[in-house]
Write an enzyme that holds these catalytic residues in place. Structure first.
Site, short mmCIF file in Angstrom:
data_model
loop_
_atom_site.label_atom_id
_atom_site.label_comp_id
_atom_site.label_asym_id
_atom_site.label_seq_id
_atom_site.Cartn_x
_atom_site.Cartn_y
_atom_site.Cartn_z
N HIS A 6 3.29 4.41 12.67
CA HIS A 6 3.61 4.34 11.24
C HIS A 6 4.62 5.44 10.96
O HIS A 6 4.27 6.63 10.95
CB HIS A 6 2.34 4.54 10.41
N ARG B 56 0.85 -1.19 0.00
CA ARG B 56 0.00 0.00 0.00
C ARG B 56 0.89 1.23 0.00
O ARG B 56 1.23 1.77 -1.05
CB ARG B 56 -0.97 -0.03 1.20
N ASP B 57 1.32 1.63 1.15
CA ASP B 57 2.12 2.86 1.22
C ASP B 57 3.42 2.73 0.43
O ASP B 57 3.88 3.69 -0.19
CB ASP B 57 2.44 3.16 2.69
N CYS C 165 3.76 9.58 0.46
CA CYS C 165 2.38 10.00 0.19
C CYS C 165 2.35 10.94 -1.01
O CYS C 165 3.01 11.98 -0.99
CB CYS C 165 1.78 10.69 1.41
N HIS D 99 8.06 7.23 8.83
CA HIS D 99 8.85 7.39 7.61
C HIS D 99 10.26 7.78 8.00
O HIS D 99 10.49 8.30 9.10
CB HIS D 99 8.21 8.43 6.69
N ASN E 156 8.99 4.84 3.68
CA ASN E 156 8.71 4.32 5.01
C ASN E 156 10.01 3.83 5.66
O ASN E 156 11.02 3.59 4.98
CB ASN E 156 7.75 3.13 4.92
#
Length: 314
Positions: free
Chosen positions: A207, A15-16, A240, A209, A249
């Site tokens: 979460h 996903r990310d 993002c 980065h 990430n």
């Protein structure tokens, strides 16, 4: 002493991790990666998003991927959603785990989801109901929990007010996102600790980065403050598309090496590194994991180093 081995790593590569990649990844390859990581023992994954495919093309096949997975696999796989309709669509494909995302800052919520934060909060009870109707779980995911690319530093109380908002009652977890990777360990520890105290019945997930090189340090600070789960992506992929300045990430390899969960040994770590290297090569992306680079060093007396089988024995 903190026992890092009990911390759950959630891999968010699919996903990310894929949001900013220019090369699409075929559904069958996503399926292979899901099954490889689950087989290796990674307890939870984030596998896709219901974001508009014209805005995030790499997520266009999320429903197809969900449909390919078994119910048992889907119990370990989370899907990004932002509206009750997203929950319904993902549930129809077979998903049971939903990460409902909104931003602490209105400006980023508008850029990311097209509405202000209060409107997203208003819709959360309906999304929760849709998840409960199928026996599923839903997370409250708070993006820009530390800084916003448009508004700057986000007041801690703004995030805590969202965490404590009665409209979010029933969320299984709270996910705190350092979307820009600008937080430092002291900030992470403070917000994670207060979030956990406000809602001890929920898991707290961090979460992070690694934009400013604080990814692993922040994750360890989060764990020490009470986070039960930390997110990472293979090779440090990610970012993002609606947050200028957001980069990859924190690398899954780095988090695994730092926390040493019970399923991790040098042979499992080698397979994670090899899975990551193949994916990055396919995508044409630069590897960002320090631990993966260390695993390819020549310090062969260290058991975590991957032996170079191509070296000449002459």
């Amino acid at each position: 002493m903190i026992d890092h081995s009990t911390t759950i790593l959630r891999d968010v590569t699919l996903r990310d991790g894929l949001q900013l990649t220019g090369t699409p990844l075929a559904t069958h390859r996503k399926l292979e990666i899901v099954r490889t990581l689950l087989e290796l023992g990674v307890p939870e994954l984030e596998i896709g998003s219901l974001a508009r495919p014209d805005l995030v093309p790499s997520m266009a096949d999320t429903l197809e991927l969900i449909a390919e997975l078994t119910p048992e696999e889907l119990e370990r796989c989370w899907v990004w959603v932002a509206t009750p309709r997203h929950v319904a669509k993902a549930a129809a494909a077979g998903a049971t785990r939903f990460q409902y995302c909104l931003s602490a800052s209105d400006a980023h919520n508008r850029a990311n989801i097209g509405r202000d934060t209060a409107t997203s909060l208003d819709a959360f009870p309906e999304a929760l109901g849709a998840a409960r109707d199928i026996g599923g779980r839903i997370q409250l995911c708070i993006a820009t929990a530390f800084t916003c690319p448009f508004e700057g530093p986000v007041p801690e109380q703004r995030v805590l007010d969202i965490v404590a908002d009665p409209r979010t009652d029933g969320a299984h977890d709270t996910v705190l996102c350092d979307t820009l990777g600008q937080a430092i360990p002291a900030q992470v520890a403070s917000l994670v600790g207060q979030t956990t105290a406000l809602n001890p019945q929920r898991r707290t997930i961090f979460h992070g980065h690694d934009t400013w090189g604080m990814g692993v340090a922040n994750a360890l600070a989060a764990i020490a403050a009470g986070a039960q789960v930390v997110d990472g992506a293979l090779g440090g992929l990610g970012g993002c598309p609606f947050a200028p300045g957001a980069s990859g990430n924190t690398a899954t390899e780095d988090l695994l090496f730092a926390t040493r969960p019970s399923y991790l040994d040098p042979s499992v770590f080698r397979r994670v590194v090899e899975t990551s290297e193949r994916l990055l090569s396919e995508l044409g992306e630069t590897p960002r994991s320090q631990a993966a680079q260390g695993a390819r060093s020549r310090a062969n007396a260290f058991e975590w180093v991957i032996p170079d089988t191509t070296a000449s024995s002459a």
